[in-house]
Design an enzyme around this catalytic site. Structure first.
Site, mmCIF file in Angstrom:
data_model
loop_
_atom_site.group_PDB
_atom_site.id
_atom_site.type_symbol
_atom_site.label_atom_id
_atom_site.label_comp_id
_atom_site.label_asym_id
_atom_site.label_seq_id
_atom_site.Cartn_x
_atom_site.Cartn_y
_atom_site.Cartn_z
ATOM 1 N N GLY A 17 0.941 -1.376 0.060
ATOM 2 C CA GLY A 17 -0.068 0.079 0.078
ATOM 3 C C GLY A 17 0.879 1.321 0.098
ATOM 4 N N SER A 18 0.500 2.305 -0.849
ATOM 5 C CA SER A 18 1.201 3.477 -0.961
ATOM 6 C C SER A 18 0.416 4.585 -0.211
ATOM 7 C CB SER A 18 1.588 3.792 -2.168
ATOM 8 O OG SER A 18 0.586 3.895 -3.014
ATOM 9 N N GLY A 19 -0.573 4.404 0.390
ATOM 10 C CA GLY A 19 -1.605 5.352 1.200
ATOM 11 C C GLY A 19 -0.639 5.959 2.381
ATOM 12 N N PHE A 20 -1.295 6.580 3.344
ATOM 13 C CA PHE A 20 -0.748 7.123 4.700
ATOM 14 C C PHE A 20 0.147 6.104 5.403
ATOM 15 C CE2 PHE A 20 -3.871 10.337 4.093
ATOM 16 C CZ PHE A 20 -2.958 11.551 4.049
ATOM 17 N N VAL A 85 -1.780 -6.868 -5.013
ATOM 18 C CA VAL A 85 -1.272 -8.019 -4.271
ATOM 19 C C VAL A 85 -2.556 -9.170 -4.253
ATOM 20 C CG1 VAL A 85 -0.719 -8.756 -1.778
ATOM 21 C CG2 VAL A 85 0.303 -6.836 -2.789
ATOM 22 N N GLU A 180 -18.420 17.783 2.905
ATOM 23 C CA GLU A 180 -17.537 18.504 1.957
ATOM 24 C C GLU A 180 -17.981 18.715 0.636
ATOM 25 O OE1 GLU A 180 -13.512 17.866 4.954
ATOM 26 O OE2 GLU A 180 -14.068 16.612 3.243
ATOM 27 N N ASP A 319 -6.343 2.035 7.855
ATOM 28 C CA ASP A 319 -7.858 1.551 7.646
ATOM 29 C C ASP A 319 -8.320 0.214 7.821
ATOM 30 O OD1 ASP A 319 -8.339 4.562 7.636
ATOM 31 O OD2 ASP A 319 -9.197 4.291 5.563
ATOM 32 N N ALA A 330 -6.369 9.389 8.783
ATOM 33 C CA ALA A 330 -4.881 9.347 8.244
ATOM 34 C C ALA A 330 -3.939 9.262 9.528
ATOM 35 C CB ALA A 330 -4.736 10.931 7.754
ATOM 36 N N GLN A 331 -4.277 9.933 10.757
ATOM 37 C CA GLN A 331 -3.399 9.812 11.855
ATOM 38 C C GLN A 331 -3.428 8.535 12.163
ATOM 39 O OE1 GLN A 331 -1.410 11.588 13.829
ATOM 40 N NE2 GLN A 331 -1.411 13.143 12.212
HETATM 41 C C1 FAD Z 1 -12.598 11.223 0.611
HETATM 42 C C2 FAD Z 1 -12.169 10.866 1.799
HETATM 43 C C3 FAD Z 1 -11.753 11.934 2.705
HETATM 44 C C4 FAD Z 1 -11.008 11.737 3.580
HETATM 45 N N1 FAD Z 1 -10.873 12.904 4.737
HETATM 46 C C5 FAD Z 1 -10.295 12.478 5.707
HETATM 47 C C6 FAD Z 1 -9.753 13.770 6.366
HETATM 48 O O1 FAD Z 1 -10.078 14.882 6.416
HETATM 49 N N2 FAD Z 1 -8.908 13.290 7.803
HETATM 50 C C7 FAD Z 1 -8.568 12.340 7.806
HETATM 51 O O2 FAD Z 1 -7.787 12.163 8.812
HETATM 52 N N3 FAD Z 1 -8.643 11.062 7.171
HETATM 53 C C8 FAD Z 1 -9.479 11.367 6.106
HETATM 54 N N4 FAD Z 1 -9.823 10.257 5.235
HETATM 55 C C9 FAD Z 1 -9.310 8.876 5.696
HETATM 56 C C10 FAD Z 1 -8.000 8.835 5.297
HETATM 57 O O3 FAD Z 1 -7.745 9.125 3.891
HETATM 58 C C11 FAD Z 1 -7.618 7.371 5.653
HETATM 59 O O4 FAD Z 1 -7.747 6.970 7.029
HETATM 60 C C12 FAD Z 1 -6.355 7.019 5.275
HETATM 61 O O5 FAD Z 1 -6.089 7.352 3.899
HETATM 62 C C13 FAD Z 1 -6.024 5.496 5.476
HETATM 63 O O6 FAD Z 1 -4.755 5.109 5.101
HETATM 64 P P1 FAD Z 1 -4.371 3.791 4.725
HETATM 65 O O7 FAD Z 1 -2.603 3.571 4.203
HETATM 66 O O8 FAD Z 1 -4.701 2.746 5.680
HETATM 67 O O9 FAD Z 1 -4.910 3.402 3.284
HETATM 68 P P2 FAD Z 1 -5.013 4.241 2.142
HETATM 69 O O10 FAD Z 1 -4.644 5.573 2.091
HETATM 70 O O11 FAD Z 1 -6.402 4.145 1.396
HETATM 71 O O12 FAD Z 1 -4.111 3.373 1.017
HETATM 72 C C14 FAD Z 1 -4.439 2.112 0.573
HETATM 73 C C15 FAD Z 1 -3.121 1.759 -0.160
HETATM 74 O O13 FAD Z 1 -3.246 0.471 -0.597
HETATM 75 C C16 FAD Z 1 -3.114 0.243 -2.151
HETATM 76 N N5 FAD Z 1 -3.803 -1.093 -2.123
HETATM 77 C C17 FAD Z 1 -5.038 -1.410 -2.029
HETATM 78 N N6 FAD Z 1 -5.162 -2.772 -2.093
HETATM 79 C C18 FAD Z 1 -4.166 -3.126 -2.661
HETATM 80 C C19 FAD Z 1 -3.786 -4.598 -3.012
HETATM 81 N N7 FAD Z 1 -4.439 -5.707 -3.133
HETATM 82 N N8 FAD Z 1 -2.414 -4.670 -3.589
HETATM 83 C C20 FAD Z 1 -1.694 -3.582 -3.539
HETATM 84 N N9 FAD Z 1 -2.055 -2.326 -3.098
HETATM 85 C C21 FAD Z 1 -3.377 -2.177 -2.594
HETATM 86 C C22 FAD Z 1 -3.772 1.423 -2.375
HETATM 87 O O14 FAD Z 1 -3.531 1.578 -3.782
HETATM 88 C C23 FAD Z 1 -3.336 2.496 -1.713
HETATM 89 O O15 FAD Z 1 -2.432 2.856 -2.216
HETATM 90 C C24 FAD Z 1 -10.627 10.233 3.967
HETATM 91 C C25 FAD Z 1 -10.788 9.522 3.351
HETATM 92 C C26 FAD Z 1 -11.593 9.728 2.058
HETATM 93 C C27 FAD Z 1 -11.822 8.550 1.110
#
Ligand code: FAD
Length: 492
Positions: A17-20, A85, A180, A319, A330-331
């Site tokens: 994953g390349s999210g937060f 994955v 929003e 998440d 995000a936190q």
């Molecule tokens: C519209 C929206 C608004 C938001 N606003 C806020 C806010 O104002 N404040 C706040 O704190 N939070 C907010 N959030 C929540 C926050 O963005 C998430 O809590 C945070 O992004 C979670 O991080 P993560 O790394 O767990 O997952 P994500 O950021 O969702 O990253 C998941 C990553 O995994 C990758 N992935 C998924 N499945 C696979 C797989 N099978 N193989 C390889 N890669 C995979 C995806 O491509 C992605 O790069 C918001 C979310 C959304 C959708």
């Protein structure tokens, strides 16, 4: 269980994953004596909190989604692998990913899984055809196309009934994303588009926010919820509470009210922001570990050190993890990933055994949601406030967490254009953005043939083993061949 270095002697960390969670976990390992492989199905680090600004023409994709490869360019111990994955072998310690039919198996010593969550339609996935969610770049661009496209179609509509349907926007779910988005669609029609059409007045647009529960921004409490509601209503947004959406089709939604009556809202443009479902990898991990469970949203009920039962080298963060008191924000992802990276570093340095780990502790830095320009609500501990000061705090915080100076500078400029003026810098929309998702679904279908067409268009060779790799033992490491078409390649 100990995590011993193998291969060339360096400890191998795979981050999914390349999210937060994925990005911050990888960055935190920058100075550690490890080899990090970040595998993601997206090429970018997406700043989801600003997706709604892409959907409503304020920001471009580039500002909120820098290429992960470029972000990590200077981190010499990290490499980035694009691929989805599809399998995690906990016994062999290997991750299988697929890119357009090409299968790669990456062995690990430690694993951080941060694949986040996707939109949930509560078992009604067919709603997605007519009411996209907002989780990805594609979603935001599709929505921009659908929103702007509705105004364009209304301009050439032949009947008032048709015009009304096209100028009715339904946002399902009054959490931060719904609030929003509803606020921005209202501002778009009232300020940005006002005076730009001949046959319609964009200010006639109806924006309806439908919520199944009894309050706007429920988790933020009644005070901030009512503040947000009042502000939205003053902008003309119609708020319908205790209203459950029971059906969605091309022309509108069916809503069931608290008293059991059902009614119709005719609407061309619908947006779904009502629920989340964890990535399917959570269920896979739980089933393969020794008794780990998932919660109702499919999130992994992790141990106090964010690992799964029987596998202290496998961390689940962001998440995808279920930890009491940690919201899907995000936190939570940043702090969880940082904690996991710290444990890995301490163990490699010989300073700690997994059995001695202190439990993960979440520090709640608060939450906020913006409603319109100059107005937001903010909750930090017991402190709750709204209005202009909250909006300034929201601006500062989002700028702080945006990755890259270039993104920040351009974002500030775009915000000036939008919030002080009436214009928006990113109002492009194409037919492909609107229809590509459904077209791809139609092409892929359930058939291998559809997949072949897409793969061929991308210049991929037909399925078969990659040159120079034995299908019997593609990894050269005793790891079984993945049961997927396409060649196999070993990384690490
Ligand atoms: C519209 C929206 C608004 C938001 N606003 C806020 C806010 O104002 N404040 C706040 O704190 N939070 C907010 N959030 C929540 C926050 O963005 C998430 O809590 C945070 O992004 C979670 O991080 P993560 O790394 O767990 O997952 P994500 O950021 O969702 O990253 C998941 C990553 O995994 C990758 N992935 C998924 N499945 C696979 C797989 N099978 N193989 C390889 N890669 C995979 C995806 O491509 C992605 O790069 C918001 C979310 C959304 C959708």
């Amino acid at each position: 269980m100990s995590t011993q270095p193998v291969g060339n002697g360096r400890h191998r960390v795979v981050v999914i994953g390349s999210g937060f969670g994925g990005l911050f976990g990888t960055k935190h390992l920058k100075r550690a004596d490890v080899e990090v492989t970040l595998i993601s199905k997206s090429t970018t680090h997406l700043f989801q909190p600003l997706l709604y600004q892409v959907a409503t023409g304020i920001l471009s994709v580039g500002e909120i989604a820098p290429a992960t490869r470029l972000v990590l360019r200077k981190q010499k111990n990290a490499r980035v692998l694009l691929g989805e994955v599809t399998d995690i072998d906990l016994e062999q310690r290997a991750v299988t990913s697929v890119l357009l039919g090409e299968t790669t198996v990456t062995p690990y010593d430690s694993l951080i899984v941060a694949t986040g969550a996707q939109q949930s339609y509560f078992g009604n996935d067919q709603f997605a055809t007519f009411a996209p969610g907002m989780k990805t770049i594609d979603d935001a661009l599709e929505l921009r196309g659908r929103i702007l496209g509705s105004f364009e179609q209304a301009e050439v509509a032949r009947t008032q009934e048709e015009r009304d349907r096209l100028l009715t926007f339904v946002v399902v779910g009054a959490g931060p994303t719904g609030v929003e988005l509803a606020g921005q669609i209202a501002e778009l029609s009232d300020r940005t588009l006002e005076g730009t059409f001949h046959n319609i007045d964009p200010r006639d647009a109806r924006v309806i926010l439908v919520e199944g529960a009894g309050a706007v921004l429920g988790p933020m409490g009644p005070k901030l919820g009512s503040k947000a509601q009042r502000r939205l209503e003053s902008m003309g947004v119609e708020i319908q509470l205790n209203a459950l959406v029971t059906d969605v089709d091309a022309h509108g939604v069916t809503v069931k009210d608290q008293d059991g009556t059902t009614r119709r809202i005719e609407s061309s443009c619908k947006v779904w922001s009502a629920g989340v479902q964890a990535s399917p990898l959570g269920k896979m991990l739980a089933e393969r570990s020794d008794g780990t469970e998932v919660d109702r949203a499919g999130r992994v009920v992790v141990e106090p050190d964010l690992t799964i039962k029987g596998h202290p080298n496998v961390f689940v963060v962001g998440d995808l993890m279920s930890v009491p008191g940690v919201p899907g924000q995000a936190q939570g992802a940043i702090q969880g990933a940082t904690y996991a990276a710290k444990q890995i570093k301490a163990e490699i340095a010989g300073k700690q055994n997994p059995a001695d780990r202190r439990p993960f502790k979440y520090f709640n830095k608060g939450s906020m949601a913006t409603i319109s320009r100059f107005s937001a609500v903010c909750q930090v501990g017991k402190l709750e406030f709204g209005g202009f000061i909250a909006w300034l705090a929201w601006l500062a915080l989002h700028l702080y967490y945006l990755v890259g100076y270039r993104s920040r500078i351009i974002t500030i400029i775009q915000w000036f254009v939008t919030f002080l003026g009436r214009s928006r810098g990113q109002m492009a929309a194409t037919e492909q953005w609107i229809f590509a998702r459904l077209a791809l679904e139609a092409v892929y279908g359930d058939s291998e043939e559809g997949e072949e067409i897409v793969r061929g268009a991308a210049g991929r060779r037909p399925p078969g083993p990659a040159p120079g790799v034995s299908p019997a033992d593609p990894t050269g490491n005793g790891i079984a061949a993945a049961d997927k078409p396409g060649g196999n390649r070993k990384v690490g």
